[in-house]
Design a protein around this motif. Structure first.
Motif, PDB file in Angstrom:
ATOM      1  N   MET A   1       0.910  -1.417   0.177  1.00 59.38           N
ATOM      2  CA  MET A   1       0.149  -0.318  -0.239  1.00 59.38           C
ATOM      3  C   MET A   1       0.657   1.529  -0.155  1.00 59.38           C
ATOM      4  SD  MET A   1      -1.655   3.173   1.860  1.00 59.38           S
ATOM      5  CE  MET A   1      -1.215   2.285   3.839  1.00 59.38           C
ATOM      6  N   CYS A   2       0.345   2.337  -1.243  1.00 58.55           N
ATOM      7  CA  CYS A   2       1.466   3.284  -1.244  1.00 58.55           C
ATOM      8  C   CYS A   2       0.327   4.608  -0.352  1.00 58.55           C
ATOM      9  CB  CYS A   2       1.399   3.810  -1.954  1.00 58.55           C
ATOM     10  SG  CYS A   2       2.266   5.128  -2.569  1.00 58.55           S
ATOM     11  N   PRO A   3       1.052   4.398   0.506  1.00 58.03           N
ATOM     12  CA  PRO A   3      -0.125   5.891   1.434  1.00 58.03           C
ATOM     13  C   PRO A   3       0.116   7.759   0.882  1.00 58.03           C
ATOM     14  CG  PRO A   3       1.612   6.111   3.117  1.00 58.03           C
ATOM     15  CD  PRO A   3       1.991   4.787   1.982  1.00 58.03           C
ATOM     16  N   HIS A   4       1.411   7.511   0.088  1.00 56.49           N
ATOM     17  CA  HIS A   4       1.419   8.735  -0.841  1.00 56.49           C
ATOM     18  C   HIS A   4       0.620   9.696  -1.044  1.00 56.49           C
ATOM     19  CE1 HIS A   4       5.472   6.723   0.830  1.00 56.49           C
ATOM     20  NE2 HIS A   4       5.288   7.366   1.562  1.00 56.49           N
ATOM     21  N   ALA A   5       0.777  11.133  -1.026  1.00 56.23           N
ATOM     22  CA  ALA A   5      -0.006  12.239  -2.178  1.00 56.23           C
ATOM     23  C   ALA A   5       1.114  11.960  -3.781  1.00 56.23           C
ATOM     24  CB  ALA A   5       0.011  13.134  -1.751  1.00 56.23           C
TER      25      ALA A   5
ATOM     26  N   ASP B   1       6.388  12.062  -4.817  1.00 56.26           N
ATOM     27  CA  ASP B   1       7.493  10.987  -5.032  1.00 56.26           C
ATOM     28  C   ASP B   1       8.514  10.219  -4.889  1.00 56.26           C
ATOM     29  OD1 ASP B   1       7.620  12.786  -7.147  1.00 56.26           O
ATOM     30  OD2 ASP B   1       8.786  14.963  -6.924  1.00 56.26           O
ATOM     31  N   CYS B   2       7.942   9.109  -3.799  1.00 56.41           N
ATOM     32  CA  CYS B   2       7.706   7.961  -3.649  1.00 56.41           C
ATOM     33  C   CYS B   2       7.727   7.476  -4.690  1.00 56.41           C
ATOM     34  CB  CYS B   2       6.816   7.619  -2.458  1.00 56.41           C
ATOM     35  SG  CYS B   2       5.094   7.273  -3.294  1.00 56.41           S
ATOM     36  N   THR B   3       8.313   6.085  -3.937  1.00 52.50           N
ATOM     37  CA  THR B   3       9.093   4.523  -5.286  1.00 52.50           C
ATOM     38  C   THR B   3       8.245   3.232  -4.591  1.00 52.50           C
ATOM     39  OG1 THR B   3      10.102   3.746  -3.539  1.00 52.50           O
ATOM     40  CG2 THR B   3      11.275   5.023  -5.652  1.00 52.50           C
ATOM     41  N   CYS B   4       6.749   4.144  -3.912  1.00 54.56           N
ATOM     42  CA  CYS B   4       5.875   2.808  -3.703  1.00 54.56           C
ATOM     43  C   CYS B   4       4.552   3.073  -3.896  1.00 54.56           C
ATOM     44  CB  CYS B   4       5.720   2.250  -2.166  1.00 54.56           C
ATOM     45  SG  CYS B   4       5.245   3.415  -1.382  1.00 54.56           S
ATOM     46  N   ARG B   5       4.885   3.999  -4.833  1.00 54.05           N
ATOM     47  CA  ARG B   5       3.416   4.304  -6.056  1.00 54.05           C
ATOM     48  C   ARG B   5       3.395   3.644  -7.565  1.00 54.05           C
ATOM     49  NH1 ARG B   5      -1.177   7.562  -5.770  1.00 54.05           N
ATOM     50  NH2 ARG B   5      -1.649   8.955  -8.533  1.00 54.05           N
ATOM     51  N   LYS B   6       1.862   3.130  -7.773  1.00 57.41           N
ATOM     52  CA  LYS B   6       2.013   2.816  -8.996  1.00 57.41           C
ATOM     53  C   LYS B   6       1.937   4.326  -9.786  1.00 57.41           C
ATOM     54  CE  LYS B   6      -1.580   0.063  -8.068  1.00 57.41           C
ATOM     55  NZ  LYS B   6      -3.130  -0.240  -7.800  1.00 57.41           N
TER      56      LYS B   6
HETATM   57 ZN   LIG Z   1       4.222   5.690  -1.215  1.00 51.54          ZN
END
Ligand SMILES: [Zn+2]
Ligand SMILES: [Mg+2]
Length: 185
Positions: A90-94, A98-103
């Protein structure tokens, strides 16, 4: 080490109805036929994992605790049907974090390879967004776009992305995967 084939599952719009930043239990609504279809994958030897972007947390629309309660309801329902989800990424970021866990960043597919022993080349992603298809492409998996959730709006946005199929819903996607995967198990 060859690893095991997995089917990676988007959550909102693929397993459950996408109500837009869903986090209240009253908005929890499974898409028909999902548990039966996932059981077919399990019985064919596929591992199951969920990969979900939850930018509503990063945007402050709901809390991690709201997410845990809502997502727990889904996992409980699936467990009651004998379905074990080996991991939820699960990516919790907006998006602007610029995270790497977001599809569509493929970091979580590489994590599944390393942590779960997923054979990415033999694995699939099912989702209702172009992002899901791009995620699979970036990680070297095959993919199916489903037309539940945002699929109808997203299909024209695929551009040069080529899912293996575009199908009405998750049960249809599962039938396609099982027909394509002759060497599982
Ligand atoms: Zn993320
Ligand atoms: Mg979705």
């Amino acid at each position: 080490m060859a690893g095991r084939p997995f089917v990676f599952l988007d959550r909102d719009g693929t397993l459950i109805e996408d109500v837009g930043y869903g986090h209240r239990l009253e908005d929890y609504q499974p898409i028909p036929g999902v548990t039966e279809a996932l059981a077919r994958l399990r019985d064919a030897g596929f591992g199951l994992a969920i990969v979900t972007n939850q930018a509503g947390i990063g945007r402050g629309f709901f809390s991690r605790a709201d997410y845990d309660r809502f997502h727990g309801r889904l996992l409980d329902d699936l467990a009651a049907a004998g379905l074990h989800i080996e991991a939820t990424y699960m990516c919790p970021h907006a998006p602007d974090e610029d995270c790497t866990c977001r599809k569509p960043h493929p970091a979580n597919l590489l994590a599944a390879r390393d942590e779960l022993g997923a054979d990415l080349a033999a694995s699939w992603m099912i989702g209702d967004h172009a992002k899901d298809i791009e995620f699979a492409h970036n990680g070297g998996c095959q993919s199916v776009l489903v037309l539940t959730g945002h699929g109808q709006e997203e299909a024209p946005r695929l551009g040069s992305l080529r899912p293996a199929a575009i199908l009405p819903d998750l049960p249809a996607a599962v039938a396609h995967i099982l027909a394509s995967a002759t060497s599982v198990k």
